[in-house]
Design a protein around this motif. Structure first.
Motif, PDB file in Angstrom:
ATOM      1  N   VAL A 134      -5.607  -6.750  -5.124  1.00 63.02           N
ATOM      2  CA  VAL A 134      -6.714  -5.916  -4.660  1.00 63.02           C
ATOM      3  C   VAL A 134      -7.995  -6.341  -5.365  1.00 63.02           C
ATOM      4  N   ASP A 135      -9.100  -6.339  -4.626  1.00 59.53           N
ATOM      5  CA  ASP A 135     -10.395  -6.691  -5.208  1.00 59.53           C
ATOM      6  C   ASP A 135     -11.483  -5.913  -4.468  1.00 59.53           C
ATOM      7  N   PRO A 136     -12.572  -5.534  -5.143  1.00 57.76           N
ATOM      8  CA  PRO A 136     -13.605  -4.754  -4.477  1.00 57.76           C
ATOM      9  C   PRO A 136     -14.555  -5.566  -3.598  1.00 57.76           C
ATOM     10  N   THR A 137     -14.506  -6.894  -3.687  1.00 59.91           N
ATOM     11  CA  THR A 137     -15.449  -7.711  -2.926  1.00 59.91           C
ATOM     12  C   THR A 137     -15.110  -7.708  -1.431  1.00 59.91           C
ATOM     13  N   PRO A 138     -16.117  -7.859  -0.551  1.00 61.98           N
ATOM     14  CA  PRO A 138     -15.832  -8.039   0.881  1.00 61.98           C
ATOM     15  C   PRO A 138     -15.397  -9.470   1.165  1.00 61.98           C
ATOM     16  N   ILE A 139     -14.856  -9.689   2.349  1.00 63.68           N
ATOM     17  CA  ILE A 139     -14.401 -11.023   2.732  1.00 63.68           C
ATOM     18  C   ILE A 139     -15.626 -11.928   2.950  1.00 63.68           C
ATOM     19  N   ARG A 140     -15.603 -13.095   2.343  1.00 58.37           N
ATOM     20  CA  ARG A 140     -16.699 -14.063   2.460  1.00 58.37           C
ATOM     21  C   ARG A 140     -16.134 -15.469   2.253  1.00 58.37           C
TER      22      ARG A 140
ATOM     23  N   THR B 207       0.828  -1.209   0.000  1.00 60.93           N
ATOM     24  CA  THR B 207       0.000   0.000   0.000  1.00 60.93           C
ATOM     25  C   THR B 207       0.858   1.253   0.000  1.00 60.93           C
ATOM     26  N   HIS B 208       2.064   1.150   0.552  1.00 54.49           N
ATOM     27  CA  HIS B 208       2.990   2.283   0.620  1.00 54.49           C
ATOM     28  C   HIS B 208       4.359   1.810   0.136  1.00 54.49           C
ATOM     29  N   PRO B 209       4.512   1.665  -1.183  1.00 52.00           N
ATOM     30  CA  PRO B 209       5.739   1.085  -1.734  1.00 52.00           C
ATOM     31  C   PRO B 209       7.001   1.780  -1.216  1.00 52.00           C
ATOM     32  N   GLY B 210       7.959   0.970  -0.798  1.00 50.17           N
ATOM     33  CA  GLY B 210       9.230   1.486  -0.318  1.00 50.17           C
ATOM     34  C   GLY B 210       9.289   1.747   1.169  1.00 50.17           C
ATOM     35  N   THR B 211       8.144   1.679   1.859  1.00 48.88           N
ATOM     36  CA  THR B 211       8.132   1.898   3.304  1.00 48.88           C
ATOM     37  C   THR B 211       8.514   0.607   4.021  1.00 48.88           C
TER      38      THR B 211
ATOM     39  N   THR C 160     -10.557 -10.489   0.953  1.00 45.47           N
ATOM     40  CA  THR C 160     -10.011  -9.169   1.299  1.00 45.47           C
ATOM     41  C   THR C 160     -10.060  -8.983   2.812  1.00 45.47           C
ATOM     42  N   VAL C 161      -8.933  -9.210   3.452  1.00 51.14           N
ATOM     43  CA  VAL C 161      -8.867  -9.232   4.919  1.00 51.14           C
ATOM     44  C   VAL C 161      -9.118  -7.857   5.518  1.00 51.14           C
ATOM     45  N   VAL C 162      -8.616  -6.806   4.861  1.00 56.60           N
ATOM     46  CA  VAL C 162      -8.854  -5.439   5.349  1.00 56.60           C
ATOM     47  C   VAL C 162      -9.240  -4.534   4.186  1.00 56.60           C
ATOM     48  N   GLY C 163     -10.061  -3.529   4.518  1.00 60.05           N
ATOM     49  CA  GLY C 163     -10.310  -2.387   3.660  1.00 60.05           C
ATOM     50  C   GLY C 163      -9.841  -1.155   4.394  1.00 60.05           C
TER      51      GLY C 163
ATOM     52  N   GLY D 212       0.707   0.803  14.557  1.00 59.17           N
ATOM     53  CA  GLY D 212       1.650   1.790  14.053  1.00 59.17           C
ATOM     54  C   GLY D 212       2.581   1.224  13.006  1.00 59.17           C
ATOM     55  N   VAL D 213       2.296   0.010  12.517  1.00 58.82           N
ATOM     56  CA  VAL D 213       3.211  -0.665  11.589  1.00 58.82           C
ATOM     57  C   VAL D 213       2.472  -1.136  10.337  1.00 58.82           C
ATOM     58  N   GLY D 214       1.598  -2.140  10.469  1.00 62.53           N
ATOM     59  CA  GLY D 214       0.889  -2.615   9.293  1.00 62.53           C
ATOM     60  C   GLY D 214       0.623  -4.097   9.331  1.00 62.53           C
ATOM     61  N   ALA D 215       0.644  -4.727   8.148  1.00 61.78           N
ATOM     62  CA  ALA D 215       0.239  -6.123   8.038  1.00 61.78           C
ATOM     63  C   ALA D 215       0.908  -6.784   6.848  1.00 61.78           C
ATOM     64  N   VAL D 216       0.921  -8.114   6.894  1.00 57.09           N
ATOM     65  CA  VAL D 216       1.313  -8.950   5.755  1.00 57.09           C
ATOM     66  C   VAL D 216       0.158  -9.910   5.520  1.00 57.09           C
ATOM     67  N   ILE D 217      -0.459  -9.829   4.348  1.00 54.76           N
ATOM     68  CA  ILE D 217      -1.665 -10.601   4.062  1.00 54.76           C
ATOM     69  C   ILE D 217      -1.434 -11.442   2.814  1.00 54.76           C
ATOM     70  N   ASP D 218      -1.379 -12.750   2.991  1.00 53.98           N
ATOM     71  CA  ASP D 218      -1.206 -13.650   1.854  1.00 53.98           C
ATOM     72  C   ASP D 218      -2.571 -13.885   1.226  1.00 53.98           C
ATOM     73  N   GLY D 219      -3.115 -12.809   0.677  1.00 54.21           N
ATOM     74  CA  GLY D 219      -4.445 -12.789   0.092  1.00 54.21           C
ATOM     75  C   GLY D 219      -4.745 -11.381  -0.356  1.00 54.21           C
ATOM     76  N   GLY D 220      -6.015 -10.998  -0.280  1.00 55.87           N
ATOM     77  CA  GLY D 220      -6.422  -9.728  -0.849  1.00 55.87           C
ATOM     78  C   GLY D 220      -6.702  -8.629   0.157  1.00 55.87           C
ATOM     79  N   ILE D 221      -6.807  -7.415  -0.382  1.00 56.83           N
ATOM     80  CA  ILE D 221      -7.307  -6.262   0.359  1.00 56.83           C
ATOM     81  C   ILE D 221      -8.285  -5.521  -0.546  1.00 56.83           C
ATOM     82  N   ARG D 222      -9.039  -4.590   0.029  1.00 61.10           N
ATOM     83  CA  ARG D 222      -9.947  -3.749  -0.745  1.00 61.10           C
ATOM     84  C   ARG D 222      -9.772  -2.301  -0.307  1.00 61.10           C
ATOM     85  N   ASP D 223     -10.434  -1.382  -0.997  1.00 65.53           N
ATOM     86  CA  ASP D 223     -10.348   0.052  -0.656  1.00 65.53           C
ATOM     87  C   ASP D 223      -8.907   0.562  -0.695  1.00 65.53           C
ATOM     88  N   LEU D 224      -8.184   0.207  -1.738  1.00 62.37           N
ATOM     89  CA  LEU D 224      -6.774   0.581  -1.817  1.00 62.37           C
ATOM     90  C   LEU D 224      -6.573   2.085  -1.713  1.00 62.37           C
ATOM     91  N   GLN D 225      -7.413   2.862  -2.373  1.00 64.22           N
ATOM     92  CA  GLN D 225      -7.226   4.314  -2.349  1.00 64.22           C
ATOM     93  C   GLN D 225      -7.334   4.861  -0.932  1.00 64.22           C
TER      94      GLN D 225
END
Length: 277
Positions: free
Chosen positions: A176-182, A65-69, A132-135, A147-160
């Motif tokens: 990234v995908d727009p669907t909710p987690i199901r 989500t924040h390349p290079g951080t 998508t584990v988090v939006g 204060g750090v973040g996450a590592v998700i071996d799957g998807g996220i949504r609401d990238l913007q």
């Protein structure tokens, strides 16, 4: 069934760690070690771990989500499995006993356990669509708590929305995908999980860089930090001596320096330390 292992179980699982622990039993690698590891490269960490016999500690090919951080933190692990009604009913009841609200999505159960300096590490078997584990809402909760973040071996949504998070946060994910987690069920929190080709234990130190994700066993974190610092100092010395043409590239760019170069380095290092006092 328990959603999270008991304190004794976590201590047994991470028996190689002999330092401070959280109340849950999860290893608590000191903040100063985490601070030092923020300066480490993936290659430095990988090199030390490989020599120590931990040869499967790196996973690449992530989106950020924040390349290079660069992010460093203590792992809180979670695993999701494809939904199965009878298992899900057992998980819901176990969650109720442990204080989780039945109406809450199970991914939020993981987030509620996070503390400052943690990294949420989630195995959701590479699921992207409805994985998508988090939006941006739950991502904000992760950022606020850790204060750090996450590592998700799957998807996220609401990238913007996630990209608007500030404060050095980064979420490594597969897509990234727009669907909710199901269609998934939480198998456990703070249990051994797999991320790419890595086995991750609760309390491991996660180092996320532009190269990828390295996972450092808690009991080796301080040694990796010290070795990384030594490598950085040696790089400064080597480049200085090359620029001065005191030693050749063939003499410097080797796995082990000669006795003469090592003696030169130790003298240089001592003089440098005296100047910094």
């Amino acid at each position: 069934m328990r959603i999270q292992p008991g304190k004794d179980d976590l201590e047994e699982l991470t028996a190689a760690w002999t330092g401070e622990r959280f109340g849950s039993g999860r290893p608590r690698v000191p903040d100063e070690v985490l601070d030092s590891l923020r300066l480490a490269t993936t290659e430095e960490a990988w090199g030390f771990l490989f020599k120590a016999g931990y040869v499967r500690q790196f996973a690449g090919e992530w989106r950020e989500t924040h390349p290079g951080t660069v992010i460093v933190g203590r792992a809180v692990t979670a695993q999701f499995l494809p939904h199965r009604p009878d298992l899900d009913a057992v998980v819901v009841e176990a969650g109720r006993r442990e204080g989780h609200l039945e109406g809450d999505r199970q991914n939020s159960w993981v987030i509620e356990t996070l503390e400052s300096g943690d990294i949420m590490v989630v195995d959701i078997f590479g699921k992207i669509v409805e994985g998508t584990v988090v939006g941006d809402n739950l991502g904000t909760a992760v950022a606020t708590r850790t204060g750090v973040g996450a590592v998700i071996d799957g998807g996220i949504r609401d990238l913007q929305g996630l990209q608007q998070l500030e404060g050095g946060v980064n979420i490594f994910h597969r897509a990234v995908d727009p669907t909710p987690i199901r269609g998934v069920t939480l198998a456990g929190i703070n249990i051994p999980i797999r991320i790419g080709g890595i086995t991750v234990l609760p309390g491991d130190v996660v180092l996320g860089t532009p190269t990828g994700v390295a996972v450092i066993p808690a009991h080796l974190a301080a040694d990796v930090a010290a070795a990384s610092e030594d490598t950085r100092v040696r790089d400064v010395f080597g480049k200085q001596r090359l620029s001065e043409r005191r030693w050749t590239s063939a003499q410097i760019d080797v796995a082990t320096w000669s006795e003469e170069i090592e003696a030169d380095f130790q003298q240089w290092r001592a003089a440098r330390a005296g100047e910094e006092r």
